[in-house]
Design an enzyme around this catalytic site. Structure first.
Site, mmCIF file in Angstrom:
data_model
loop_
_atom_site.group_PDB
_atom_site.id
_atom_site.type_symbol
_atom_site.label_atom_id
_atom_site.label_comp_id
_atom_site.label_asym_id
_atom_site.label_seq_id
_atom_site.Cartn_x
_atom_site.Cartn_y
_atom_site.Cartn_z
ATOM 1 C CG HIS A 166 44.675 39.487 40.690
ATOM 2 N ND1 HIS A 166 45.121 40.637 40.080
ATOM 3 C CD2 HIS A 166 43.651 39.864 41.496
ATOM 4 C CE1 HIS A 166 44.387 41.672 40.501
ATOM 5 N NE2 HIS A 166 43.488 41.232 41.354
ATOM 6 C CG ASP A 200 38.795 43.494 39.610
ATOM 7 O OD1 ASP A 200 37.951 42.742 40.125
ATOM 8 O OD2 ASP A 200 39.743 44.005 40.259
ATOM 9 C CG HIS A 202 42.524 44.960 42.574
ATOM 10 N ND1 HIS A 202 41.261 44.567 43.014
ATOM 11 C CD2 HIS A 202 43.136 45.536 43.634
ATOM 12 C CE1 HIS A 202 41.136 44.898 44.291
ATOM 13 N NE2 HIS A 202 42.240 45.490 44.701
ATOM 14 C CG ASP A 289 37.181 45.180 42.717
ATOM 15 O OD1 ASP A 289 36.825 45.350 41.523
ATOM 16 O OD2 ASP A 289 38.120 44.428 43.042
HETATM 17 N N1 Q9C Z 1 45.948 46.237 51.091
HETATM 18 C C1 Q9C Z 1 40.313 40.775 43.072
HETATM 19 O O1 Q9C Z 1 39.653 41.798 43.153
HETATM 20 N N2 Q9C Z 1 45.227 42.651 48.209
HETATM 21 N N3 Q9C Z 1 41.411 40.581 43.851
HETATM 22 C C2 Q9C Z 1 44.477 43.337 49.192
HETATM 23 C C3 Q9C Z 1 45.039 45.530 50.186
HETATM 24 C C4 Q9C Z 1 44.552 41.664 47.430
HETATM 25 C C5 Q9C Z 1 41.845 41.569 44.780
HETATM 26 C C6 Q9C Z 1 45.419 44.078 50.095
HETATM 27 C C7 Q9C Z 1 43.511 42.214 46.500
HETATM 28 C C8 Q9C Z 1 43.078 41.171 45.506
HETATM 29 C C9 Q9C Z 1 39.917 39.678 42.155
HETATM 30 ZN ZN ZN Z 2 39.669 43.533 42.127
#
Ligand code: Q9C
Ligand code: ZN
Length: 345
Positions: A166, A200, A202, A289
Site C-alpha cells: 500500500h 494480497d 487488498h 488475508d
Molecule cells: N474496515 C494489508 O493487508 N483498513 N493492509 C482496514 C477495514 C486497512 C491492510 C479497515 C487494511 C490494510 C497489507
Molecule cells: Zn491485505
C-alpha cells in the site's frame, strides 16, 4: 528455501489503529503474525532462515522519494520533541495524522502533522519509535531475497513486516511504509525483465502507483473489489497504466464470498498475461488475508485453494521472489504460508 527475516520487525508494535467511525482497535498487523510464520517454517525440512543483508538506503531510494524517507526517519522523534500525545510516553505513543491534503495539492507544510498528512493516505499506518528501523529492515529482506534469486535460487521468501504494497513513492498507508516488493522488483529490473503478481486480499495500490507509467515492470493485482474495501480509491478493473506504461498494469477485483474456483479462474487469466509479457523473474506480493478465516476479509478461500495458488504460480517455471504482505489470522497464517511456499520447494 532461503527465508529472510529480521527480528527487529517487533520494534514496530503500535498498540492501536483507527478504523472507520473513529473506532480504536488493537492493530491487526501484530508482531505475533511473524511468530506464527517462523514457527511453522521451523517445522519444515526445507526452510533456511537467514538475516537480511545490511544494505544501505540505495535500493529504497530507487523507489521512494528522498523527502518521504527523511520524514519517515525523523517523524516520531520530532513528535516526541513536540511533547507527543498527552499522558503517553515514548514507548506507548503513536503518530497518526488527522488532516489530509485536498486533491491536487502538492504543498508540503513544514509542520510535523502537515507533513504526516501529506505523506500518509489514512489512519492505518501508525508510526512508533521503532517503525523506521523495522521498515528499513523489512525492505532489506526483500532485496536479500531478490539477490538470492538473482544468484540462482529457484525461489526465496522475504518475511517482510511491516508489509509494503500500500506504500507509494511518497506515502504510507494500510500498515505499509516502504514498498518491499516494488523495491525488490526495481532492483531486479536493472538486469531482468520483471513482473509483480499481488495476491494480497487488498488492492496493491502502492505497487500500481509506482510502476503506473512504466512498461518495464508488469504489475497485476487480484483482490477484493475496492468499491467495498480498502484502498477504496484504486484497484478498479479500468486502471491499466498510463503513458508508456499503458497496458502494463491490470487489476482483478473480485466480489465478497470469492471461493477457490472463482479465485483460480482469475489467477489463470492473470498468469496468461504474465506469460505474454515473458518476464525472466516474478515478484509475488503474498497476502494470506485472502483466506476464509481472516478477520478483516470476506473471501472463502481454503488452505487447499492456497496450495493450488502455489502450484499455478510455480507452473510458470520462473524464478520467484515472494514478499510477505498481509494476513491476520495468526492461527492459520503459518500453515498457509508453508502450504504456499511448498509449491516452490
Ligand atoms: N474496515 C494489508 O493487508 N483498513 N493492509 C482496514 C477495514 C486497512 C491492510 C479497515 C487494511 C490494510 C497489507
Ligand atoms: Zn491485505
Amino acid at each position: 528455501m532461503k527465508i529472510f527475516y529480521s527480528k527487529n520487525h517487533y520494534k514496530h508494535h503500535p498498540d492501536f489503529e483507527i478504523f472507520e467511525g473513529g473506532i480504536k482497535l488493537p492493530v491487526f498487523d501484530s508482531p505475533s503474525r511473524v511468530d506464527s510464520i517462523i514457527s511453522a517454517l521451523k517445522n519444515t525440512q526445507w526452510a533456511e532462515i537467514l538475516m537480511p543483508e545490511n544494505l544501505d538506503l540505495k535500493p529504497i531510494l530507487e523507489v521512494h522519494d528522498v523527502n518521504y524517507v527523511t520524514y519517515m526517519q525523523s517523524a516520531f522523534n520530532e513528535w516526541m520533541q513536540q511533547g507527543g500525545e498527552l499522558g503517553l510516553n515514548y514507548q506507548s505513543s503513536v503518530l497518526i495524522p488527522a488532516s489530509f491534503p485536498p486533491r491536487r495539492s502538492h504543498k508540503i507544510p513544514k509542520s510535523l502533522f502537515g507533513r504526516a498528512g501529506y505523506y500518509t493516505i489514512g489512519t492505518n499506518a501508525p508510526i512508533v519509535a521503532g517503525t523506521y528501523q523495522a521498515a528499513i529492515e523489512s525492505a532489506h529482506c526483500a532485496v536479500s531475497a531478490a539477490r538470492a534469486v538473482s544468484d540462482g535460487e529457484r525461489a526465496a521468501f522475504a518475511l517482510c513486516r511491516p508489509p509494503g504494497h500500500h506504500a507509494g513513492k511518497d506515502y504510507c498507508g494500510g500498515y505499509c511504509f516502504f514498498n518491499n516488493a516494488a523495491i525488490a522488483a526495481r532492483w531486479l529490473s536493472s538486469e531482468y525483465k520483471t513482473a509483480i503478481l499481488d495476491i494480497d486480499y487488498h488492492a496493491g495500490n502502492g505497487t500500481q502507483d509506482i510502476f503506473y507509467d512504466s512498461p518495464d515492470v508488469l504489475t497485476i493485482s487480484i483482490h477484493a473489489d475496492p468499491i467495498n474495501h480498502f484502498p477504496s480509491f484504486m484497484g478498479y478493473a479500468d486502471e491499466t497504466g498510463e503513458k508508456a506504461g499503458k497496458g502494463y498494469h491490470r487489476n482483478f477485483p473480485l466480489p465478497a464470498g470469492t471461493n477457490d474456483t472463482d479465485y483460480l479462474n482469475a489467477l489463470a487469466e492473470a498468469l496468461l498475461i504474465i506469460q505474454a509479457f515473458a518476464p525472466s523473474v516474478l515478484v509475488v506480493s503474498v497476502g494470506m488475508d485472502l483466506h476464509k478465516d481472516d478477520p478483516i476479509s470476506d473471501f472463502q478461500i481454503t488452505t487447499n485453494g492456497i496450495r493450488e495458488i502455489g502450484y499455478y504460480i510455480a507452473a510458470l517455471r520462473l524464478p520467484v521472489v515472494l514478499c510477505m504482505e498481509g494476513g491476520y489470522d495468526t492461527h492459520t497464517l503459518g500453515k498457509n504460508i508453508v502450504t504456499l511456499l511448498s509449491a516452490f520447494v
